[in-house]
Design a protein around this motif. Structure first.
Motif, mmCIF file in Angstrom:
data_model
loop_
_atom_site.group_PDB
_atom_site.id
_atom_site.type_symbol
_atom_site.label_atom_id
_atom_site.label_comp_id
_atom_site.label_asym_id
_atom_site.label_seq_id
_atom_site.Cartn_x
_atom_site.Cartn_y
_atom_site.Cartn_z
ATOM 1 N N GLY B 2 46.037 -5.852 18.343
ATOM 2 C CA GLY B 2 45.037 -4.808 18.529
ATOM 3 C C GLY B 2 45.560 -3.617 19.336
ATOM 4 N N THR B 3 46.144 -3.924 20.500
ATOM 5 C CA THR B 3 46.640 -2.828 21.334
ATOM 6 C C THR B 3 47.758 -2.079 20.640
ATOM 7 N N TRP B 4 48.594 -2.837 19.951
ATOM 8 C CA TRP B 4 49.690 -2.181 19.246
ATOM 9 C C TRP B 4 49.142 -1.211 18.221
ATOM 10 N N LEU B 5 48.141 -1.633 17.476
ATOM 11 C CA LEU B 5 47.536 -0.780 16.462
ATOM 12 C C LEU B 5 46.884 0.443 17.101
ATOM 13 N N ALA B 6 46.175 0.195 18.196
ATOM 14 C CA ALA B 6 45.510 1.311 18.877
ATOM 15 C C ALA B 6 46.524 2.341 19.325
ATOM 16 N N ALA B 303 49.643 9.402 7.925
ATOM 17 C CA ALA B 303 48.843 8.247 7.505
ATOM 18 C C ALA B 303 49.713 7.236 6.778
ATOM 19 N N GLY B 304 50.601 7.743 5.921
ATOM 20 C CA GLY B 304 51.473 6.849 5.179
ATOM 21 C C GLY B 304 52.398 6.067 6.086
ATOM 22 N N ASN B 305 52.957 6.771 7.077
ATOM 23 C CA ASN B 305 53.841 6.090 8.016
ATOM 24 C C ASN B 305 53.099 5.019 8.789
ATOM 25 N N LEU B 306 51.879 5.350 9.163
ATOM 26 C CA LEU B 306 51.054 4.372 9.880
ATOM 27 C C LEU B 306 50.848 3.139 9.010
ATOM 28 N N ALA B 307 50.513 3.384 7.746
ATOM 29 C CA ALA B 307 50.307 2.268 6.821
ATOM 30 C C ALA B 307 51.585 1.441 6.699
ATOM 31 N N ALA B 308 52.723 2.138 6.598
ATOM 32 C CA ALA B 308 53.992 1.421 6.469
ATOM 33 C C ALA B 308 54.263 0.573 7.716
ATOM 34 N N ASP B 309 53.986 1.161 8.878
ATOM 35 C CA ASP B 309 54.198 0.406 10.120
ATOM 36 C C ASP B 309 53.335 -0.842 10.168
ATOM 37 N N VAL B 310 52.076 -0.673 9.765
ATOM 38 C CA VAL B 310 51.166 -1.824 9.780
ATOM 39 C C VAL B 310 51.670 -2.900 8.813
ATOM 40 N N LEU B 311 52.058 -2.453 7.633
ATOM 41 C CA LEU B 311 52.600 -3.381 6.627
ATOM 42 C C LEU B 311 53.788 -4.157 7.186
ATOM 43 N N TYR B 312 54.678 -3.409 7.837
ATOM 44 C CA TYR B 312 55.885 -4.023 8.365
ATOM 45 C C TYR B 312 55.533 -5.029 9.456
ATOM 46 N N ALA B 313 54.579 -4.629 10.290
ATOM 47 C CA ALA B 313 54.192 -5.540 11.381
ATOM 48 C C ALA B 313 53.547 -6.801 10.828
ATOM 49 N N VAL B 314 52.751 -6.626 9.791
ATOM 50 C CA VAL B 314 52.139 -7.805 9.169
ATOM 51 C C VAL B 314 53.209 -8.699 8.559
ATOM 52 N N ALA B 315 54.203 -8.060 7.953
ATOM 53 C CA ALA B 315 55.232 -8.835 7.254
ATOM 54 C C ALA B 315 56.204 -9.477 8.233
ATOM 55 N N ASP B 316 56.475 -8.802 9.322
ATOM 56 C CA ASP B 316 57.499 -9.289 10.243
ATOM 57 C C ASP B 316 56.937 -9.338 11.654
ATOM 58 N N PRO B 317 56.506 -10.507 12.099
ATOM 59 C CA PRO B 317 55.835 -10.618 13.404
ATOM 60 C C PRO B 317 56.715 -10.208 14.565
ATOM 61 N N ARG B 318 58.035 -10.224 14.372
ATOM 62 C CA ARG B 318 58.922 -9.893 15.482
ATOM 63 C C ARG B 318 58.669 -8.486 16.000
ATOM 64 N N ARG B 320 55.860 -6.791 16.223
ATOM 65 C CA ARG B 320 54.722 -6.683 17.136
ATOM 66 C C ARG B 320 55.074 -7.180 18.520
ATOM 67 N N ILE B 321 55.827 -8.249 18.532
ATOM 68 C CA ILE B 321 56.121 -8.877 19.821
ATOM 69 C C ILE B 321 57.046 -8.012 20.639
ATOM 70 N N THR B 322 58.112 -7.537 20.005
ATOM 71 C CA THR B 322 59.064 -6.738 20.774
ATOM 72 C C THR B 322 58.472 -5.404 21.186
ATOM 73 N N GLU B 323 57.541 -4.884 20.393
ATOM 74 C CA GLU B 323 56.916 -3.613 20.743
ATOM 75 C C GLU B 323 56.198 -3.706 22.075
ATOM 76 N N ARG B 324 55.600 -4.848 22.284
ATOM 77 C CA ARG B 324 54.823 -5.014 23.514
ATOM 78 C C ARG B 324 55.707 -4.915 24.741
ATOM 79 N N ASP B 325 56.957 -5.380 24.584
ATOM 80 C CA ASP B 325 57.838 -5.376 25.746
ATOM 81 C C ASP B 325 58.349 -3.994 26.083
#
Lengths: 312, 327, 550
Positions: B2-6, B303-318, B320-325
């Motif tokens: 959630g925070t990552w998306l926000a 918007a497209g880049n955002l969509a791509a980022d979300v897609l990538y995060a959904v596809a590759d959980p790593r 999301r995790i590293t982003e938080r750090d």
């Protein structure tokens, strides 16, 4: 087309072929060089680039006619290729080969100069962001994000419609200023990793100023990816300039640029297809050569062992 | 997540805002007179008033800027000089056409490109690979508008396989059934979308070839080979999944390319989209239209880049995790 | 892959078979597609400027009477009743029209004399700013005596009174336009969806095309051709291509020579020659670019203009671009005007003399850059040309090349047609390449273009010569007597040519192209599609596209 022009053409072709052969021979000595020439079309790419570079520089020698000269607006309009006009004539009875040669000057020149501007800006911004990190990094990289957000052509269209007449220098500047974003990211990544190296730490400990460290130690090691970026980037700039000239906002008539030659010929593509075909092929050839060379460079440099320690 | 998306959303909005500011200042660096017409220029006073409202040059820059932002926020994009109607109306007509073209081209780009890339990697160093490599090299290097002209000449005029320009058959479109109308639109969409898509596919193919080769040389693949798994299964099951991940990043890069290409393709094919609107507006010095198109394009890219980022995060959980750090 | 083929094939079958059956048959079917190289500006007669707009709105709106095929503008015998059933002269200055009671607006109400009076007020209202207003200056008033009688009162007598009364005004619906503020007419919604009283009614206008449909209740007879479509193409070459590919049915001019064999080779097309009513010229702006109160720093000098005119080889340019299909006119006139043969001589092509004139005037190349200058000002001009005309674009490049050897630098500005017109009207240019589709007679247009009355309107360059205006007045008055008229007009043209306010470039022979299935094709030179509503497509020659309903 007179004897001088034919001789000059032959000369350019020979120089290109010799240069490619010489480069291949010299490169056979190093591992990277061998890898470079192992790529398909690498040698051909070097040859093509040399040919067009020679032709562009020696344009007055190679071109049989002045590119803007309307030779005979009654009888020589839209003539098919012949011995006297090897690429034919265009709608205004101008010799197409001469226009192509002088157009090489314009298109290649704009490509090279704009890329130089872009590389300088990109390297400077990327190095600063990567070296100083924190605030500088954040600010600069957000700027890069904004730059990447707007498709380049739209930005150029806005610029072209606001300034009613864009001079050649302004065009180069605008093309350069809109094309450095990718380079800066590349340089930043390299600098970030190099920053932690021993030789940089040592230099800092010895009291060297950041500028000196960046210039003397860090940037030389970024040279290889920059070179690849340059080779591929020039092709991109050339295509963008061709698009702008085609849309009517790039190089203004009567100055020849490969892009506006295509625009001139587009109206008669049915009746006189050579007017559109040859400038397009020229662009394709040069950009293919640049792409092939860039790809080969990337492959050659990728497996290069780290030579960072040599720099200290 | 959630925070990552926000955070990503806020960043996207900030970028759009920055683009808006950038274009505002760009507009005001140019000569002032084109926006405020001279005494005798026969522009509708209504148009002039609305333009002055948005671009009025008689006040301080900061005041103009705030006014500009409020106008945009209300969706008021001023009135087009040449079309004599609100820019928003012109955009509303044009954007769907560009989205259709870009969408179709995207399908061709990724569909064809990924397929070719995988095939080239699977048959690496063979004659097929070399041949396809040459073809993609050519297509990557060719000016899109030139290719479009050649395509029109060959397929449109000489062979008559496809119509030359337009989105519909203006005479008969309204007499078709629903399916017929779709077919009509598809038939007109084919040539421009294919031209734009094929050039993109060439670049995608090369990228995908390298990505797949990397995946194919990984240790786990060597193990699978040693275990005796068939080559086809290795490529299809093991390598492909990991090779497709980087393709999502390509999606983000593809958008600016497609929008830029759309300007040229739409001009050559007379496709009434946003690109053609912008290109035509240059010759009308129609600043409101040019500006609106540039803004719309930027919003689409972000918007497209955002969509791509979300897609990538959904596809590759790593991710999301590293982003938080990261800071 | 094979599994996908079956549903795909089914889809295709469905798509092709699932069209509503083409059901129109008989005498009142037909779809005519016009290829148009550009877009109309607005479909409101007083404020529209482009010829394309006129072509379209003349199908929707009617005049009181229309000119006949002879294009005789003197008196009223050359005219055909349209909205006015009959007319008479009450006295030498009063003309009374009796409207046809059957005429009605497409939304119901009948056409009344009140509409005629309203139309006159609108055309002459400075807030509407119609370019036709100066031509109507001779008419003092138009009043409605009753609902079907309109009275025109003139200020003075002259041969073309009737022509002025009927030719320029398309009658507008007062009940729909009275509520639109006069200064908003240029961007009025009505102009994008007009309602008229003519043979065709408006259907739709998209960026790709515009459609009109026949009004079956049209009081002068139901049009045979059911649908008219204008397909907008980016430029003229594409229009020709569509014509040849059978995607368009008609085009009003063939254009440059390379198109002739292409069109002749297309078997479905028929060529129709008619007197050319077009001409194009290089217009000089005698006032400063962007400031009409000051004279132009370079072009207000008569000697410079004469020099430039003499340095352009008009005949050769015409031959290069047009071959045999156009001539270089002796003055600002199309081939259809009778004054073509009055014997005026334009300035000759003489580059030596041109160079001498410039040097004598102080324009020399003092810094060796190939461009003449004088007092720090370079002899450099911006030449504006519209994107819609391929031939004028070529002319621009050719002229640029020819003037370069004279030491004059030309920068070409290509703008879209609407902007081009706006700039011309506002005086925002140095030199430009306008082209006219003219009225049948020189008298009204000449005053609009070359006298002070046309300033801010069609006299783009703001040229004025009191002597010329006097001579022009004489010429207009002598219209009834051919010999004195010829003499008078020769004097006018000689004066104009000596002052060189422009370079007269080309006047084409017009060749229209229409699909050969269309019968009863009549093309009136001044407005080529004016009589489309009388054309027909014989039932046995109907094509697929003729039969489809919308």
């Amino acid at each position: 087309m007179n004897l001088r022009a034919w001789l000059a053409l032959l000369g350019a072709l020979s120089v290109a072929w010799l240069a490619a052969r010489a480069a291949r021979r010299r490169a056979a000595g190093t591992a990277g060089g061998r890898r470079f020439f192992a790529s398909p079309f690498a040698g051909l790419g070097i040859g093509v680039l040399t040919f067009f570079a020679v032709v562009a520089v020696a344009a007055p020698l190679v071109a049989p006619f002045h590119p803007d000269r309307q030779l005979d607006i009654i009888d020589l309009v839209d003539r098919a290729p012949s011995w006297s006009h090897p690429l034919g004539t265009d709608l205004y009875s101008r010799d197409l080969w001469s226009r192509l040669v002088y157009g090489a000057r314009v298109s290649l020149g704009i490509g090279a100069l704009a890329m130089a501007v872009a590389l300088t800006l990109g390297a400077a911004v990327g190095a600063a962001a990567g070296y100083f990190r924190r605030a500088t990094d954040v600010v600069l990289m957000r700027l890069v994000d904004v730059g990447i957000a707007m498709p380049r052509l739209f930005l150029l269209i806005v610029a072209a419609s606001v300034w009613q007449h864009v001079s050649l220098g302004a065009l180069i500047l605008i093309l350069g200023v809109t094309g450095w974003f990718g380079t800066s990211r590349l340089v930043r990544a390299e600098v970030l990793s190099l920053r932690e190296r021993d030789f940089v730490t040592a230099a800092r400990a010895l009291g060297a100023r950041p500028g000196r460290i960046i210039f003397r130690h860090v940037l030389p090691n970024v040279a290889s990816p920059l070179l690849v970026s340059a080779a591929l980037g020039i092709g991109n700039v050339m295509l963008t300039e061709a698009a702008l000239s085609f849309l009517g906002i790039g190089v203004r008539p009567p100055t020849a640029s490969w892009g506006n030659m295509i625009a001139d010929g587009a109206g008669q593509i049915v009746g006189a297809p050579w007017t559109t075909l040859f400038p397009g092929l020229a662009i394709a050839l040069v950009v293919m050569a640049l792409n092939a060379t860039g790809d080969a460079l990337r492959d050659a440099l990728a497996a290069r062992p780290s030579s960072y320690e040599e720099e200290t | 997540m959630g925070t990552w998306l926000a955070r990503r959303l806020i960043a996207a909005v900030a970028i759009v805002f920055a683009v808006v500011t950038l274009t505002f200042f760009l507009m005001h660096l140019g000569p002032a007179s084109p926006i405020v017409p001279s005494a005798e220029q026969p522009l509708d006073p209504d148009v002039v008033a609305r333009l002055r409202q948005q671009f009025g040059t008689d006040q301080a820059l900061s005041v103009q800027y705030v006014r500009y932002l409020t106008q945009l926020a209300h969706g008021n994009l001023a009135v087009s000089f040449s079309q004599r109607r609100p820019v928003a109306a012109a955009l509303a007509d044009a954007i769907p056409n560009t989205i259709v073209l870009a969408g179709a081209a995207l399908l061709v780009d990724f569909g064809l490109g990924l397929l070719l890339g995988v095939v080239m990697a699977a048959r690496a160093r063979s004659r097929l690979d070399a041949g396809l490599g040459n073809a993609t090299l050519f297509l990557r290097s060719v000016p899109t508008f030139w290719l479009a002209l050649i395509v029109i000449l060959v397929f449109g005029e000489r062979l008559h396989w496809f119509p030359v320009g337009g989105t519909i058959d203006i005479v008969r479109h309204h007499s078709f059934s629903f399916l017929g109308r779709i077919a009509d639109r598809l038939w007109h969409l084919a040539l421009p979308a294919l031209t734009l898509g094929v050039v993109g596919a060439a670049g995608t193919a090369r990228f995908q070839r390298n990505a797949t080769l990397d995946a194919l040389s990984a240790d786990y693949v060597r193990t699978a080979r040693a275990k005796g798994v068939t080559e086809r299964r290795i490529v299809a099951v093991h390598a492909l999944r990991n090779a497709l991940l980087p393709a999502i990043t390509l999606f983000g890069l593809a958008l600016p390319f497609l929008l830029t290409g759309a300007v040229l393709i739409e001009t050559v094919f007379a496709w009434p989209g946003m690109g053609k609107l912008a290109a035509d507006a240059i010759f009308s010095r129609d600043y409101p239209v040019v500006l609106a198109c540039a803004l719309a394009a930027s919003v689409m890219v972000v918007a497209g880049n955002l969509a791509a980022d979300v897609l990538y995060a959904v596809a590759d959980p790593r991710i999301r995790i590293t982003e938080r750090d990261r800071a | 892959m094979r599994r996908a083929l079956l549903p795909l094939a089914a889809l295709c079958l469905l798509a092709t078979g699932a069209r509503r059956p083409a059901d129109c048959s008989g005498d009142y079917c037909g779809t005519l597609v016009f290829a148009a190289g550009g877009q109309p500006d607005i479909l409101l007669p007083p404020v529209s400027v482009s010829a394309l707009s006129r072509d379209i709105h003349d199908q929707i709106f009617l005049k009181l009477a229309d000119i006949g095929m002879t294009l005789n503008t003197v008196g009223d015998r050359g005219f055909v009743p349209v909205l006015a059933k009959r007319w008479e002269w009450r006295d030498s200055l009063t003309l009374v029209f009796h409207l046809d009671p059957r005429a009605h607006w497409q939304d119901g109400p009948p056409v009344t004399a009140g509409d005629v009076a309203f139309t006159f007020q609108a055309y002459t209202d400075p807030q509407v700013n119609s370019s036709s207003a100066p031509i109507l200056a001779h008419i003092a008033s138009v009043t409605a005596r009753d609902s079907l009688t309109a009275v025109f009162r003139f200020r003075d007598r002259y041969p073309e009174m009737f022509y002025d009364a009927v030719y320029h005004m398309r009658i507008l619906p007062a009940h729909l336009l009275a509520s639109v503020p006069r200064d908003h007419w240029m961007s009025a919604d009505f102009g994008r969806a007009p309602v008229g009283d003519g043979p065709y009614r408006f259907v739709t206008w998209t960026p790709e095309y515009l459609e009109l449909a026949a009004d079956s209740t049209f009081f002068l007879g139901r049009p045979h051709i059911r649908r008219l479509l204008w397909r907008f193409t980016p430029n003229f070459d594409v229009a020709i291509t569509q014509l040849i590919a059978d995607q368009a049915d008609a085009l009003e001019t063939l254009g440059p020579p390379p198109n002739v064999p292409r069109v002749q080779a297309a078997k479905q097309l028929a060529l129709y020659r008619y007197s050319g009513t077009n001409y194009a010229f290089l217009q000089f702006n005698l006032t400063a670019n962007g400031d009409t109160t000051r004279p132009h720093p370079i072009l207000s000098d008569r000697q410079v203009r004469r020099a430039i005119t003499m340095a352009v080889d008009r005949v050769k340019l015409c031959q290069s671009v047009w071959g045999d299909l156009a001539k270089a006119p002796p003055g600002p006139m199309p081939q259809a005007w009778w004054i073509w043969n009055v014997g005026t001589t334009p300035l000759p092509y003489d580059t030596t003399e041109a160079a001498r004139l410039l040097t004598a005037d102080g324009w020399v190349d003092s810094d060796g850059d190939g461009i003449r200058d004088k007092g720090g000002v370079k002899l450099s001009l911006h030449l504006a040309t519209p994107t819609s005309s391929g031939s004028r674009h070529r002319y621009a490049l050719l002229i640029q090349g020819q003037l370069k050897s004279l030491g004059v630098d030309i920068q070409i500005d290509e703008v879209d047609p609407v902007t081009f017109n706006q700039r011309l009207l506002a005086g925002l240019f140095d030199a430009a390449l306008p082209a006219w589709n003219t009225d049948p007679t020189p008298s009204s247009s000449f005053a609009q273009r070359w006298t002070r009355a046309g300033w801010g309107r069609f006299n783009y360059g703001r040229y004025a010569n009191p002597n010329l205006e006097r001579l022009l007045g004489q010429a207009t008055l002598s219209a009834a007597d051919p010999q004195s008229a010829a003499r008078a007009w020769r004097a006018v043209l000689d004066t104009l040519n000596q002052d060189a306010p422009g370079v007269w470039l080309f006047a084409p022979d017009n060749v229209a192209v229409v699909h050969n299935r269309v019968a009863a094709v009549t093309i009136r030179p001044d407005s080529w599609w004016a009589l489309v509503w009388t054309w027909r497509i014989p039932p046995d020659r109907l094509l697929d596209r003729d039969r489809t309903e919308r």
